[in-house]
Scaffold this motif. Structure first.
Motif, short mmCIF file in Angstrom:
data_model
loop_
_atom_site.label_atom_id
_atom_site.label_comp_id
_atom_site.label_asym_id
_atom_site.label_seq_id
_atom_site.Cartn_x
_atom_site.Cartn_y
_atom_site.Cartn_z
N LEU A 7 1.17 -32.78 11.51
CA LEU A 7 0.15 -33.48 11.39
C LEU A 7 0.55 -34.17 10.04
CD1 LEU A 7 -1.97 -35.65 12.23
CD2 LEU A 7 -3.23 -33.55 12.44
N VAL A 8 0.50 -33.44 8.84
CA VAL A 8 -0.06 -33.24 7.53
C VAL A 8 1.48 -34.32 7.22
CG1 VAL A 8 -0.12 -32.29 5.30
CG2 VAL A 8 -1.31 -31.62 7.09
N ASP A 9 2.08 -33.76 7.63
CA ASP A 9 3.66 -35.10 6.84
C ASP A 9 3.83 -36.35 7.62
OD1 ASP A 9 5.94 -35.94 8.61
OD2 ASP A 9 6.88 -34.73 6.48
N TRP A 10 2.99 -36.78 8.71
CA TRP A 10 2.72 -37.80 9.32
C TRP A 10 1.41 -38.40 8.11
CZ3 TRP A 10 -1.66 -39.82 11.59
CH2 TRP A 10 -1.83 -41.37 11.85
N MET A 11 0.48 -37.69 8.15
CA MET A 11 -1.01 -38.50 7.31
C MET A 11 -0.12 -38.22 5.44
SD MET A 11 -3.70 -35.59 7.94
CE MET A 11 -4.55 -36.49 7.02
N VAL A 12 0.77 -38.27 5.20
CA VAL A 12 1.41 -37.96 3.83
C VAL A 12 2.00 -39.23 4.06
CG1 VAL A 12 3.03 -37.44 1.85
CG2 VAL A 12 1.47 -35.46 2.91
N GLU A 13 2.66 -39.58 5.53
CA GLU A 13 3.38 -41.05 5.52
C GLU A 13 2.63 -42.23 5.54
OE1 GLU A 13 6.96 -42.94 8.28
OE2 GLU A 13 5.56 -40.37 8.68
N VAL A 14 1.70 -42.26 6.24
CA VAL A 14 0.57 -43.23 6.00
C VAL A 14 -0.04 -43.53 4.25
CG1 VAL A 14 -1.55 -43.60 7.32
CG2 VAL A 14 0.10 -42.87 8.27
N GLN A 15 -0.27 -42.39 3.76
CA GLN A 15 -0.70 -42.12 2.79
C GLN A 15 0.31 -43.08 1.86
OE1 GLN A 15 0.21 -40.54 0.09
NE2 GLN A 15 -0.81 -41.57 -1.67
N GLU A 16 1.47 -42.75 2.05
CA GLU A 16 2.25 -43.27 1.56
C GLU A 16 2.71 -45.55 1.84
OE1 GLU A 16 7.22 -42.58 0.01
OE2 GLU A 16 6.03 -41.91 1.76
N SER A 45 10.39 -33.65 6.29
CA SER A 45 11.22 -33.99 4.92
C SER A 45 10.44 -35.10 4.10
CB SER A 45 12.24 -34.11 5.33
OG SER A 45 12.50 -35.35 6.55
N THR A 46 9.18 -35.74 4.08
CA THR A 46 8.21 -37.08 3.83
C THR A 46 7.88 -36.03 2.31
OG1 THR A 46 7.87 -37.73 5.63
CG2 THR A 46 6.77 -38.03 3.93
N ILE A 47 7.57 -35.25 2.31
CA ILE A 47 7.35 -34.80 0.79
C ILE A 47 8.20 -34.87 0.08
CG2 ILE A 47 5.67 -33.18 -0.74
CD1 ILE A 47 3.75 -33.08 1.59
N ARG A 48 9.62 -33.99 0.34
CA ARG A 48 10.25 -33.63 -0.82
C ARG A 48 10.64 -35.49 -0.97
NH1 ARG A 48 11.93 -28.85 -1.64
NH2 ARG A 48 11.56 -26.89 -0.02
N ASN A 49 11.13 -35.79 0.27
CA ASN A 49 11.26 -37.29 -0.30
C ASN A 49 10.82 -38.42 -0.64
OD1 ASN A 49 14.09 -36.86 1.46
ND2 ASN A 49 12.90 -38.00 3.23
N GLU A 59 1.78 -30.93 -3.57
CA GLU A 59 1.02 -31.63 -1.99
C GLU A 59 1.71 -30.65 -0.52
OE1 GLU A 59 2.34 -36.51 -1.05
OE2 GLU A 59 1.59 -35.60 -3.18
N TYR A 60 3.18 -29.87 -1.38
CA TYR A 60 4.22 -29.70 -0.15
C TYR A 60 3.26 -28.34 0.59
CZ TYR A 60 8.72 -28.50 1.27
OH TYR A 60 9.25 -27.76 2.08
#
Length: 492
Positions: free
Chosen positions: A279-288, A470-474, A402-403
């Protein structure tokens, strides 16, 4: 559970919103920046066929106020009038049409000096000593000598004063004239003001002491030796808020105890730690994709943890909690938050609008509508500014912090200590320095105070990377972020 990954396009079918996310399609696992939002966006050119209308002002041609036709032009604030008309006024004035009793007068400041002093009281009446205003007066008000006297006395006083002191003495003269109002009520209706009253008002103006400029505020805090006083260097910068910065962050540290989160996964029968990380990885993608502020992301994750700490949810509702938390955080931190339809679309149509609104209300009630939650990202920016850390090092600390949002074990730790730990690891990785005396002063922590958080964050960085997370690392492997995710790690 509803699908977590979101398509990279918006809910609306307009061309503007579609082109907004075309740049994100190329960087689906990369980084979306505000500078790339204009790539491929069509430029809309609109021509206005209407000719420009010139405002022919009668003031340019008129030499006297009497020549100005006040009925042709409308004032900027509308027609100004405070005259009233009733049957009694009609009988006294003899007017046949009641509409003529109300005179529309606009404020003329440029040509008011040309008005003759012999003008009748029915047309001109100065108010509180201001000579550049015109206001009508009714026939019933002529029998009040206090209004006429107040205007005459204030005009005599302000006309002899320099322009700079007129504004200072305006209120004093009006207050003095109001005090003498009781003694003027017994005077005849058409007799001028007594010399005694005007002399007393002049004395009030002359005797009153001049205004003294306030002294500059003194620095209350004294920094210890060897500490760079960041607030003193930026004392005159209104954007740094140096007068209140220390008090603000001390207040935030004291409020951390009001938002403590306990281990709630054991009380959630339908979700687990990995699902929260997804869920957190998806929220980072939405923020991006929406190009939201980082404060919005941290606040949304905090709202999710606070809600799950008290309410049991199913795996099919978990994504709705994350979307509603992002929706609330956007309203709090963004100048132009996305629409609710955008958040519904990124959920792939799994929820309806009424469900989103109901979840929004539930999340707000759960946190008692308190949005001023202490966030680790705010502490990190404050500490890095005071230590004058360069942008690559700050970006590395932001990546570490953030990670750690995906790490469930960090939810029970203090946000200020997590920020200190992320900055310390970044300084060690860049081989700049350790925890200096300046950082000790502004953070209020010594190294041993947050060493458990340092070990926790560094251990999570060494864990093998999963393809689904892998969203935050990318994101931080992009050149815009100095490719800080590719830097070699350290061992403690």
């Amino acid at each position: 559970m509803a699908p977590i990954k979101a398509p990279l396009k918006t809910a609306q079918s307009t061309t503007a919103l579609n082109t907004r996310f075309n740049s994100n399609l190329l960087l689906r696992r990369g980084i979306s920046t505000r500078t790339q939002q204009n790539i491929g966006k069509p430029i809309a050119v609109s021509k206005d066929s209407r000719s420009k209308r010139k405002a022919n002002s009668p003031l340019k041609e008129a030499k006297d106020v009497k020549q100005i036709d006040l009925g042709n032009k409308r004032a900027a604030l509308g027609d100004i009038t405070n005259a009233t008309c009733n049957e009694t006024d009609v009988k006294k004035t003899g007017l046949k049409d009641t509409s003529n009793a109300i005179k529309k007068v606009t404020v003329q400041t440029k040509f008011i000096k040309n008005v003759k002093q012999k003008a009748s009281i029915e047309n001109i009446r100065p108010i509180n000593g201001i000579q550049n205003k015109i206001a009508p007066i009714t026939r019933s008000q002529i029998n009040r000598p206090d209004l006429v006297l107040k205007a005459k006395v204030s005009n005599k006083v302000t006309s002899k004063l320099p322009d700079a002191s007129k504004k200072i003495t305006q209120q004093r003269t009006s207050d003095a004239s109001e005090k003498s109002e009781d003694s003027l009520n017994d005077a005849p209706s058409k007799e001028p003001a007594s010399d005694k009253t005007s002399t007393e008002i002049k004395k009030v103006v002359e005797i009153s002491p001049p205004l003294i400029a306030p002294k500059e505020p003194e620095l209350i805090r004294e920094v210890p030796e060897g500490v760079e006083d960041f607030d003193k260097e930026n004392w005159d910068d209104i954007f740094q808020a140096s007068h209140y910065a220390m008090d603000i962050f001390e207040h935030l540290k004291n409020r951390e105890s009001h938002f403590q989160i306990r281990d709630y996964i054991s009380k959630q029968p339908h979700i687990n730690i990995h699902m929260r990380s997804l869920l957190v990885d998806w929220m980072v993608e939405v923020q991006e994709s929406f190009e939201l502020n980082h404060e919005t992301l941290y606040l949304a994750v905090k709202l999710v943890d606070m809600y799950l700490n008290k309410i049991q949810v199913g795996k099919d509702v978990l994504q709705l909690v994350g979307a509603a938390s992002l929706f609330i955080a956007s309203k709090y931190d963004e100048r132009m938050p996305p629409l609710i339809d955008d958040f519904l679309y990124i959920c792939d149509g799994a929820y309806e609008k009424r469900q989103m609104l109901k979840m929004e209300m539930n999340v707000l009630k759960n946190c008692n509508f308190e949005m001023g939650i202490p966030l680790s990202y705010r502490f990190l920016r404050r500490y890095a500014r005071c230590a004058k850390v360069k942008m690559p090092t700050l970006t590395l600390a932001r990546f570490i912090l953030e990670y750690s949002l995906m790490d469930y074990t960090t939810i029970t730790h203090s946000d200020s200590k997590l920020a200190s730990a992320a900055l310390y690891i970044a300084l060690r990785m860049e081989k700049i320095s350790g925890w200096t005396s300046t950082l000790e002063y502004y953070s209020g922590y010594q190294l041993e105070d947050f060493m458990p958080e340092v070990k926790l964050l560094n251990a999570y960085l060494h864990k093998p990377q999963k393809d689904s997370l892998s969203t935050i690392r990318n994101k931080y492997s992009h050149k815009l972020f100095f490719e800080v995710a590719k830097k070699p790690l350290i061992t403690l």
